[in-house]
Design a protein around this motif. Structure first.
Motif, mmCIF file in Angstrom:
data_model
loop_
_atom_site.group_PDB
_atom_site.id
_atom_site.type_symbol
_atom_site.label_atom_id
_atom_site.label_comp_id
_atom_site.label_asym_id
_atom_site.label_seq_id
_atom_site.Cartn_x
_atom_site.Cartn_y
_atom_site.Cartn_z
ATOM 1 N N SER A 161 3.968 -0.424 0.295
ATOM 2 C CA SER A 161 2.811 0.127 0.683
ATOM 3 C C SER A 161 1.701 -0.782 1.560
ATOM 4 O O SER A 161 0.948 -1.375 0.769
ATOM 5 C CB SER A 161 2.048 0.659 -0.577
ATOM 6 N N ASP A 162 2.172 -1.090 2.766
ATOM 7 C CA ASP A 162 1.329 -2.033 3.619
ATOM 8 C C ASP A 162 0.572 -1.518 4.668
ATOM 9 O O ASP A 162 0.024 -2.242 5.483
ATOM 10 C CB ASP A 162 2.345 -3.065 4.080
ATOM 11 N N GLY A 163 0.378 -0.085 4.683
ATOM 12 C CA GLY A 163 -0.472 0.525 5.701
ATOM 13 C C GLY A 163 0.255 1.010 6.946
ATOM 14 O O GLY A 163 -0.448 1.485 7.927
ATOM 15 N N ARG A 164 1.725 0.865 7.074
ATOM 16 C CA ARG A 164 2.323 1.043 8.215
ATOM 17 C C ARG A 164 2.462 2.614 8.230
ATOM 18 O O ARG A 164 2.370 3.302 9.361
ATOM 19 C CB ARG A 164 3.626 0.624 7.988
ATOM 20 N N GLY A 165 2.240 3.403 7.119
ATOM 21 C CA GLY A 165 2.376 4.898 7.460
ATOM 22 C C GLY A 165 1.049 5.424 8.145
ATOM 23 O O GLY A 165 1.088 6.482 8.591
ATOM 24 N N PHE A 166 -0.176 4.567 7.748
ATOM 25 C CA PHE A 166 -1.326 5.151 8.519
ATOM 26 C C PHE A 166 -1.305 4.897 10.076
ATOM 27 O O PHE A 166 -1.727 5.822 10.821
ATOM 28 C CB PHE A 166 -2.507 4.246 8.046
ATOM 29 N N GLU A 167 -0.569 3.891 10.568
ATOM 30 C CA GLU A 167 -0.340 3.834 11.835
ATOM 31 C C GLU A 167 0.552 4.704 12.594
ATOM 32 O O GLU A 167 0.203 5.246 13.518
ATOM 33 C CB GLU A 167 0.417 2.370 12.240
ATOM 34 N N GLY A 214 2.945 6.038 1.127
ATOM 35 C CA GLY A 214 1.885 5.233 0.336
ATOM 36 C C GLY A 214 0.661 4.908 1.123
ATOM 37 O O GLY A 214 0.733 4.870 2.340
ATOM 38 N N GLY A 215 -0.252 4.162 0.378
ATOM 39 C CA GLY A 215 -1.369 3.566 1.233
ATOM 40 C C GLY A 215 -1.111 1.981 1.695
ATOM 41 O O GLY A 215 -0.200 1.361 2.189
ATOM 42 N N ARG A 216 -1.909 1.187 0.993
ATOM 43 C CA ARG A 216 -2.069 -0.286 1.291
ATOM 44 C C ARG A 216 -2.038 -1.155 -0.060
ATOM 45 O O ARG A 216 -2.450 -2.184 0.024
ATOM 46 C CB ARG A 216 -3.086 -0.769 2.212
ATOM 47 N N SER A 217 -1.650 -0.342 -0.941
ATOM 48 C CA SER A 217 -1.987 -0.829 -2.424
ATOM 49 C C SER A 217 -1.269 -2.122 -2.787
ATOM 50 O O SER A 217 -1.717 -3.121 -3.320
ATOM 51 C CB SER A 217 -1.895 0.164 -3.517
ATOM 52 N N VAL A 218 -0.014 -2.036 -2.493
ATOM 53 C CA VAL A 218 0.976 -3.165 -2.885
ATOM 54 C C VAL A 218 1.752 -3.540 -2.070
ATOM 55 O O VAL A 218 3.145 -2.949 -1.709
ATOM 56 C CB VAL A 218 1.773 -2.749 -4.229
ATOM 57 N N PRO A 219 1.368 -4.332 -0.852
ATOM 58 C CA PRO A 219 2.233 -4.503 0.506
ATOM 59 C C PRO A 219 3.649 -4.995 -0.099
ATOM 60 O O PRO A 219 4.763 -4.408 0.842
ATOM 61 C CB PRO A 219 1.358 -5.621 0.836
ATOM 62 N N LYS A 220 3.864 -5.756 -1.020
ATOM 63 C CA LYS A 220 5.267 -6.397 -1.215
ATOM 64 C C LYS A 220 6.157 -5.253 -1.612
ATOM 65 O O LYS A 220 7.473 -5.308 -1.529
ATOM 66 C CB LYS A 220 5.208 -7.581 -2.216
#
Length: 282
Positions: free
Chosen positions: A177-183, A168-174
């Motif tokens: 989907s907190d952006g870790r996948g991008f890293e 997922g992206g960064r849409s719903v961190p809880k």
């Protein structure tokens, strides 16, 4: 260290579960593992469509998507079109119904129906789901990958011949989907777009906007994105909800990615609202 897996899928959301089903059905003898950091799976599925989960729409084409060329998107959609989507869900026990908006919902009106059916199909395909197993790092080593996280200190790292990132992206961190996948993608040398923008979000208006005083009012409207030159860049019509912070509702969510992308690229972009769609100024 656990026995090596043929395929590891990182993320047990809608995309990850579908990937798992197809991988399991395609390679029955392979060891396929899904890892997810959540204690309870499918949080975003459960909140989709106001808790009812609109699975798809009666009409899906390349104009509804961003991020690639329209011919490329069309090619992807033809691989798994709406009739095939409806057939797939019927096969795993979910009957869909069409509503006036064209959206297709489960006849139970409960998102849990969709989640349980997907999880059941994953298990039926012989795929393992391990959670909570948050993935922190993936290293390319030799002819495969080494996957680790907080759990690996006690259980050992997991080796995989192939990895599917469905974080997922960064849409719903809880929900994870907190952006870790991008890293993780960057650490593996994968290219990223210069900017990462949300695809479907409400829009915040200035404190003095009259719209914020109309919080709770919903009406049909047309929202247009216009360049500084006045050229119309995008337009969406549908229900618009006035909120205490600005605008929400289906039309707002649909136009949001166009507005955000345009403001990122150039100055002077405006968002115009026509509160009487179909009517001329006169």
């Amino acid at each position: 260290m656990e026995p090596a897996a043929d395929v590891v899928i990182v993320g047990a959301g809608a995309a990850g579960l579908m990937a798992a089903i197809w991988a399991g059905r395609s390679r029955r003898c392979a060891r396929i593992v899904v890892l997810d950091g959540a204690g309870r799976l499918g949080a975003k599925i459960l909140i989709a469509g106001g808790g009812r989960c609109n699975v798809t729409h009666e009409r899906v084409d390349e104009t509804a998507f961003a991020g690639s060329s329209r011919p490329a998107i069309r090619k992807v959609l033809l691989r798994f079109d709406v009739p095939r989507t409806v057939s797939f869900f019927r096969e795993i026990g979910v009957e869909l119904k069409r509503e006036e908006t064209g959206k297709l919902f489960p006849t139970t009106d409960t998102a849990g129906t969709v989640l349980e059916a997907l999880l059941g199909a994953v298990r039926a395909a012989g795929v393992e789901i391990l959670h909570p197993r948050r993935v922190e790092t993936i290293r390319a080593e030799g002819d495969g990958f080494t996957i680790s996280g907080p759990w690996s200190l006690a259980e050992g790292e997991l080796r995989a011949r192939r990895v599917v990132l469905a974080t997922g992206g960064r849409s719903v961190p809880k929900t994870g989907s907190d952006g870790r996948g991008f890293e993780i993608a960057r650490s593996l040398g994968l290219g990223m777009t210069p900017t990462v923008l949300p695809g479907l979000v409400p829009l915040t208006l200035d404190e003095g906007s009259f719209v914020r005083a109309l919080s709770g009012v919903s009406t049909e409207a047309t929202l247009e994105v216009r360049a500084s030159s006045g050229k119309r860049l995008a337009a969406h019509s549908g229900p618009v909800l006035c909120t205490h912070f600005g605008l929400s509702g289906p039309a707002t969510l649909d136009v949001s990615r166009h507005y955000l992308a345009a403001t990122e690229a150039a100055a002077g972009v405006r968002l115009l609202a026509c509160w009487l769609p179909g009517e001329s100024r006169e």
